[in-house]
Structure formats: C-alpha cells, structure tokens
Design a protein around this motif. Sequence first.
Motif, PDB file in Angstrom:
ATOM      1  N   VAL A 253      -2.784  11.521   2.385  1.00  9.26           N
ATOM      2  CA  VAL A 253      -2.564  12.134   3.703  1.00  9.26           C
ATOM      3  C   VAL A 253      -2.354  13.619   3.468  1.00  9.26           C
ATOM      4  O   VAL A 253      -1.616  14.020   2.569  1.00  9.26           O
ATOM      5  N   THR A 254      -3.042  14.430   4.259  1.00 10.66           N
ATOM      6  CA  THR A 254      -2.808  15.870   4.176  1.00 10.66           C
ATOM      7  C   THR A 254      -2.644  16.405   5.592  1.00 10.66           C
ATOM      8  O   THR A 254      -2.998  15.734   6.561  1.00 10.66           O
TER       9      THR A 254
ATOM     10  N   GLY B 259       4.427   2.237   1.778  1.00 10.79           N
ATOM     11  CA  GLY B 259       5.208   3.385   1.323  1.00 10.79           C
ATOM     12  C   GLY B 259       4.499   4.701   1.606  1.00 10.79           C
ATOM     13  O   GLY B 259       3.269   4.777   1.567  1.00 10.79           O
ATOM     14  N   LEU B 260       5.283   5.727   1.904  1.00 10.77           N
ATOM     15  CA  LEU B 260       4.765   7.086   2.081  1.00 10.77           C
ATOM     16  C   LEU B 260       5.386   7.931   0.973  1.00 10.77           C
ATOM     17  O   LEU B 260       6.603   8.019   0.867  1.00 10.77           O
ATOM     18  N   MET B 261       4.540   8.525   0.155  1.00 10.12           N
ATOM     19  CA  MET B 261       5.008   9.171  -1.073  1.00 10.12           C
ATOM     20  C   MET B 261       4.947  10.687  -0.909  1.00 10.12           C
ATOM     21  O   MET B 261       3.920  11.222  -0.477  1.00 10.12           O
ATOM     22  N   PHE B 262       6.043  11.354  -1.253  1.00 10.38           N
ATOM     23  CA  PHE B 262       6.142  12.822  -1.130  1.00 10.38           C
ATOM     24  C   PHE B 262       6.542  13.393  -2.485  1.00 10.38           C
ATOM     25  O   PHE B 262       7.431  12.861  -3.154  1.00 10.38           O
ATOM     26  N   GLY B 263       5.925  14.520  -2.864  1.00 10.80           N
ATOM     27  CA  GLY B 263       6.160  15.074  -4.194  1.00 10.80           C
ATOM     28  C   GLY B 263       7.307  16.069  -4.261  1.00 10.80           C
ATOM     29  O   GLY B 263       8.038  16.276  -3.291  1.00 10.80           O
ATOM     30  N   ARG B 264       7.435  16.679  -5.421  1.00  6.56           N
ATOM     31  CA  ARG B 264       8.488  17.663  -5.682  1.00  6.56           C
ATOM     32  C   ARG B 264       8.332  18.897  -4.786  1.00  6.56           C
ATOM     33  O   ARG B 264       7.212  19.255  -4.424  1.00  6.56           O
ATOM     34  N   GLU B 265       9.433  19.563  -4.517  1.00  7.39           N
ATOM     35  CA  GLU B 265       9.408  20.747  -3.646  1.00  7.39           C
ATOM     36  C   GLU B 265       8.365  21.772  -4.095  1.00  7.39           C
ATOM     37  O   GLU B 265       7.609  22.282  -3.291  1.00  7.39           O
ATOM     38  N   ARG B 266       8.357  22.132  -5.368  1.00  4.61           N
ATOM     39  CA  ARG B 266       7.501  23.245  -5.783  1.00  4.61           C
ATOM     40  C   ARG B 266       6.084  22.785  -6.122  1.00  4.61           C
ATOM     41  O   ARG B 266       5.129  23.465  -5.798  1.00  4.61           O
ATOM     42  N   VAL B 267       5.963  21.661  -6.796  1.00  2.00           N
ATOM     43  CA  VAL B 267       4.651  21.328  -7.364  1.00  2.00           C
ATOM     44  C   VAL B 267       4.051  20.035  -6.828  1.00  2.00           C
ATOM     45  O   VAL B 267       2.969  19.635  -7.254  1.00  2.00           O
ATOM     46  N   GLY B 268       4.725  19.397  -5.895  1.00  2.00           N
ATOM     47  CA  GLY B 268       4.125  18.208  -5.290  1.00  2.00           C
ATOM     48  C   GLY B 268       4.034  17.031  -6.257  1.00  2.00           C
ATOM     49  O   GLY B 268       4.885  16.852  -7.131  1.00  2.00           O
TER      50      GLY B 268
ATOM     51  N   VAL C 293      -9.054  10.321   2.600  1.00  2.00           N
ATOM     52  CA  VAL C 293      -8.127  11.395   2.960  1.00  2.00           C
ATOM     53  C   VAL C 293      -7.917  11.344   4.473  1.00  2.00           C
ATOM     54  O   VAL C 293      -8.876  11.387   5.234  1.00  2.00           O
ATOM     55  N   PHE C 294      -6.658  11.228   4.873  1.00  2.00           N
ATOM     56  CA  PHE C 294      -6.317  11.082   6.287  1.00  2.00           C
ATOM     57  C   PHE C 294      -5.523  12.277   6.798  1.00  2.00           C
ATOM     58  O   PHE C 294      -4.709  12.840   6.067  1.00  2.00           O
ATOM     59  N   ALA C 295      -5.693  12.608   8.073  1.00  2.00           N
ATOM     60  CA  ALA C 295      -4.692  13.404   8.791  1.00  2.00           C
ATOM     61  C   ALA C 295      -3.539  12.446   9.139  1.00  2.00           C
ATOM     62  O   ALA C 295      -3.711  11.230   9.100  1.00  2.00           O
ATOM     63  N   PRO C 296      -2.367  13.000   9.478  1.00  2.00           N
ATOM     64  CA  PRO C 296      -1.224  12.106   9.736  1.00  2.00           C
ATOM     65  C   PRO C 296      -1.493  11.059  10.820  1.00  2.00           C
ATOM     66  O   PRO C 296      -1.097   9.895  10.657  1.00  2.00           O
ATOM     67  N   GLU C 297      -2.139  11.431  11.915  1.00  2.00           N
ATOM     68  CA  GLU C 297      -2.300  10.486  13.021  1.00  2.00           C
ATOM     69  C   GLU C 297      -3.155   9.270  12.630  1.00  2.00           C
ATOM     70  O   GLU C 297      -2.710   8.135  12.798  1.00  2.00           O
ATOM     71  N   PRO C 298      -4.375   9.453  12.115  1.00  2.00           N
ATOM     72  CA  PRO C 298      -5.132   8.260  11.711  1.00  2.00           C
ATOM     73  C   PRO C 298      -4.486   7.503  10.544  1.00  2.00           C
ATOM     74  O   PRO C 298      -4.610   6.274  10.464  1.00  2.00           O
ATOM     75  N   ALA C 299      -3.787   8.221   9.673  1.00  2.00           N
ATOM     76  CA  ALA C 299      -3.069   7.508   8.597  1.00  2.00           C
ATOM     77  C   ALA C 299      -2.068   6.534   9.199  1.00  2.00           C
ATOM     78  O   ALA C 299      -1.970   5.370   8.797  1.00  2.00           O
TER      79      ALA C 299
ATOM     80  N   ALA D 110       0.866  -1.195   0.000  1.00  2.00           N
ATOM     81  CA  ALA D 110       0.000   0.000   0.000  1.00  2.00           C
ATOM     82  C   ALA D 110       0.889   1.227   0.000  1.00  2.00           C
ATOM     83  O   ALA D 110       2.017   1.205   0.511  1.00  2.00           O
ATOM     84  N   VAL D 111       0.370   2.282  -0.590  1.00  2.00           N
ATOM     85  CA  VAL D 111       1.109   3.543  -0.673  1.00  2.00           C
ATOM     86  C   VAL D 111       0.178   4.673  -0.248  1.00  2.00           C
ATOM     87  O   VAL D 111      -0.976   4.738  -0.674  1.00  2.00           O
ATOM     88  N   PHE D 112       0.685   5.540   0.619  1.00  2.00           N
ATOM     89  CA  PHE D 112      -0.055   6.744   1.043  1.00  2.00           C
ATOM     90  C   PHE D 112       0.629   7.941   0.406  1.00  2.00           C
ATOM     91  O   PHE D 112       1.844   8.111   0.540  1.00  2.00           O
ATOM     92  N   ALA D 113      -0.152   8.768  -0.286  1.00  2.00           N
ATOM     93  CA  ALA D 113       0.405   9.948  -0.957  1.00  2.00           C
ATOM     94  C   ALA D 113       0.130  11.185  -0.111  1.00  2.00           C
ATOM     95  O   ALA D 113      -1.003  11.419   0.298  1.00  2.00           O
ATOM     96  N   THR D 114       1.176  11.980   0.137  1.00  2.00           N
ATOM     97  CA  THR D 114       0.963  13.234   0.869  1.00  2.00           C
ATOM     98  C   THR D 114       0.721  14.345  -0.143  1.00  2.00           C
ATOM     99  O   THR D 114       1.417  14.461  -1.144  1.00  2.00           O
ATOM    100  N   THR D 115      -0.282  15.152   0.135  1.00  2.00           N
ATOM    101  CA  THR D 115      -0.564  16.256  -0.770  1.00  2.00           C
ATOM    102  C   THR D 115      -1.268  17.382  -0.026  1.00  2.00           C
ATOM    103  O   THR D 115      -2.047  17.145   0.890  1.00  2.00           O
ATOM    104  N   ALA D 116      -0.970  18.605  -0.427  1.00  2.00           N
ATOM    105  CA  ALA D 116      -1.588  19.774   0.199  1.00  2.00           C
ATOM    106  C   ALA D 116      -2.859  20.174  -0.533  1.00  2.00           C
ATOM    107  O   ALA D 116      -3.628  20.974  -0.032  1.00  2.00           O
TER     108      ALA D 116
END
Lengths: 242, 242
Positions: A133-134, A111-120, A90-96, A75-81
């Motif tokens: 996760v947001t 896996g926890l997935m994080f995007g590019r600095e500027r554009v995610g 869609v999860f907050a960090p704690e329940p995720a 499973a993979v969780f994607a972080t996004t703003a």
Amino acid sequence: MTAPIVILVEPQLAENIGMTARAMANFGLSELRLVAPKNGWPKKGVREAASGATHVLDGAKVYATLPEAIADLHAVFATTARERGQMKRVFAPEPAMAEVAGRIGGGERIGLMFGRERVGLTNDEVSLADAIVTFPVTEEFPSLNLAQAVLLMGYEWRRAAGLATLRFSGEMLSPPATREAMLSLFASLEATLERAGFYPPEKREIIARNMRDMLHRMSLTEQDVRTFRGALRALRPRGETD
Amino acid sequence: MTAPIVILVEPQLAENIGMTARAMANFGLSELRLVAPKNGWPKKGVREAASGATHVLDGAKVYATLPEAIADLHAVFATTARERGQMKRVFAPEPAMAEVAGRIGGGERIGLMFGRERVGLTNDEVSLADAIVTFPVTEEFPSLNLAQAVLLMGYEWRRAAGLATLRFSGEMLSPPATREAMLSLFASLEATLERAGFYPPEKREIIARNMRDMLHRMSLTEQDVRTFRGALRALRPRGETD
C-alpha cells in the motif's frame, strides 16, 4: 467486524507509538503489534502521546521478529513510500481496504505493516507481505509521519467496513418553512420596504424578485421565518403593521 | 489548481503546528493561517516537527482575529467533533472536498478552519463558517489530533482534486508468461515429480491438476517461469533432463 492488526516494525519514538494508538482508537482498530521496538518497551511518554487510547497500548504485543509477529495472520499489507522492484500488487489506501474488509468479512486475520520512522521497511520485510500500500502524496514532499500513515489506513478501513457514520448530521432543527409562510414573508418584507421608500418605482418588480431569489437560496425553516418576521417588525415605525 | 487554505484558530503546541505543515505538504496544501497562536509565534520546536515542510511555516500568516483571517475567502468549512445546534450543512471529509474542489475550480478561495487542541472552535467561530465538516470517528474515542484532522482533509482534497496519483504502480517488471511457457513448465514439473516417485498412481491426474491451479494463481511472468525451471533443474538428479 474484527479490524485489521497494526504491526510497527522497530518503531523508535514514544510520540509516534502513542499517536498510532490514538489514531487506531479514532477509527476502531485495537490490536497493535510491535516488532523489536528500539530502546525497549514500554517507552516513557508513550501514554501521554496516546491521549487516552491506553487500551491499545495496554494490549500491545511485542515480538522479537517480524515472522513471529505475522505468523497467525492470513495476509499482510506492507505500507511503503518507495518502489521496491518487487512484483506485488500496489494499492492506494482505499482499494487496499476494500480488499481487507472483504477478506476480514470472510473470516481472515489481516495485518497492516509499517516500517521504521527514518528508513521504512527493508526489502526483505516487504517480501513477507502479500501486497503493497502506498499513499497518494506529493512528489515534492512524500514523507508521511508514521502515525499519520496509520491514521489514513484506519480511516479507509472504517469507510470500507461500512462503519464510517458521522456522529451527528446536519438535520434541520426546525422543519422547512411551508411555501405559504414564505409567500407571507415576501408580502410582509415587500410592504415594509415599499412604505420605507426603498424601491425606485420603475425597478420595484425586479428588485422584489431578486430578493425572493435570495430568500429562496437560504432554504428557510419555520423558525427562520419567525425570526425574520420578528426582525422586520422591530424595524418598522411604531404602529405600522404587516 | 489552487489548494484550500488551512486556518488554525489559537493553536498552542509547536508540535501540532509543525505536524500540520508536514501533513499539508504531503498533500500539496501550502497556505497556512494562524489566528492568535497561544504563547506567540514563531514557536520553538515547530521547524523540527515540520520535518522539512518549512516552506509552509515560512509562508504562514498570523492574524489577530478570525474575521481578519477569513475576510478574503469565498467560503469557509469548519471542522468540529461536536454538534453545535447550528443549522448548517454537515459533511464528511470526502463530500466536503468534492464541493471544495468544485468551488476552487470555479475560481473561489476556500478556507478550512480548525480549532484549539483542547476545546476546538467556539460556537461563535463556527457561526462564521458556511458549512461543517466532521470525521467518521468512533463514538468511544472521537478525539482526533489537530494535525491528524488536517491530514485527513488534505488527503481528501488531493483525491477530490484528481491529483491523488500514486508515486509508483504494481506494473509487472517482466511480461506475463505465455501459455506456451506455462504448458512447458507444467510438463517439466510433472515429469520431474513422476520420476521422483511423488505421485501415487491413482491420484496422479488430480494432484497434477491441483498443482496447475496453484501455478495459475501465481500469475507467473516470463522471468518467474525461468526462475522456476532453474530451481527444478537444480533439484533433479544429475544427468536427468526435462
């Protein structure tokens, strides 16, 4: 317990990758995957930014594409703003991390997935994740630094996994004073102040009670009482005793 | 609700002060105090590191000494990674912020004190605090970056203050499919697979039930069912209907 795997998609700045490694090490995450890091890998300055978390950097694996980087995970969780119009949980960090810890406990690799600095992350990349996760940031200033986002996830992982013990506690270095010691301190203090002419006669009882309240609020230990009585002795005129 | 005040004692690096301002802005903290910043103030590069959180930097106040920086506060929490042999309460970030939120709710002004990048706070500085906060980091790699420590406190402040709403939720963009739509989808799928010769006759029932289970686990919406049925139609030989 195995920790989740951190996946940075096209990270650019050595500073951020180094700080990510450091944040991971702070909370016991060790597996870092880099998808097509911009301007190549390894990057100049990354080890300095990791402040000693070089074991994370040395073990980092580089992948050409995101599908390759996540292939062996369950499973993979994607972080996004940003909202993506994708019908995912869609999860907050704690329940995720509560879900991640449960799944890792069941033997899954997450896996926890994080995007590019500027554009995610792109919408296509988010579509490869099981859930989003947001972070509960302000509306006015929602842009979290990449390593800061990793840090919050690591912190919540450690808490969810039941590993978040503090390295020291506020244990008393001396046992709490017995009530006998406190009563004796009150008597000594009040006798000393009486002899010094501190109390207006009509207010003696109420002032004494207020000072006993103050002393109770201090939760004195045996050592504190000894220190206090030593100070009182030093303040008394020569020859005067308790 | 007023937020706690962040006090950095002799911070050195522009990068860390800028990232502190950014982390504060992420979680709605705005008052920053700097005690004797090393090599002066303002620092070159600090605005870039703040990534737009310049309102925090512009409002930052500089003090020559820690007593001056905390004089108007009602309580101060000192963050430290090391045990100090001081008989103070020691908190993890979450319970610390529960207390901070309660006291701020009661009208108090509360400071959060952070030490120098390399050596943290001195014992004398810690002795000016009401309580200690420490982070649940690993024994092997306990050194948190300064701005990362501020971030964790800001995150827990926002949660404790009841302000930690997510900026978007996982609301369904289409209502859940009615059971009528699901039953109709099952019928269509099974008829199509039947005609395509997919089912071994003796296993038809069990395979159909397993596929219904799979479809149930997808929690399909009305829109999902329409998409699914459209795909089924596209896969059927010309002229064949539901």
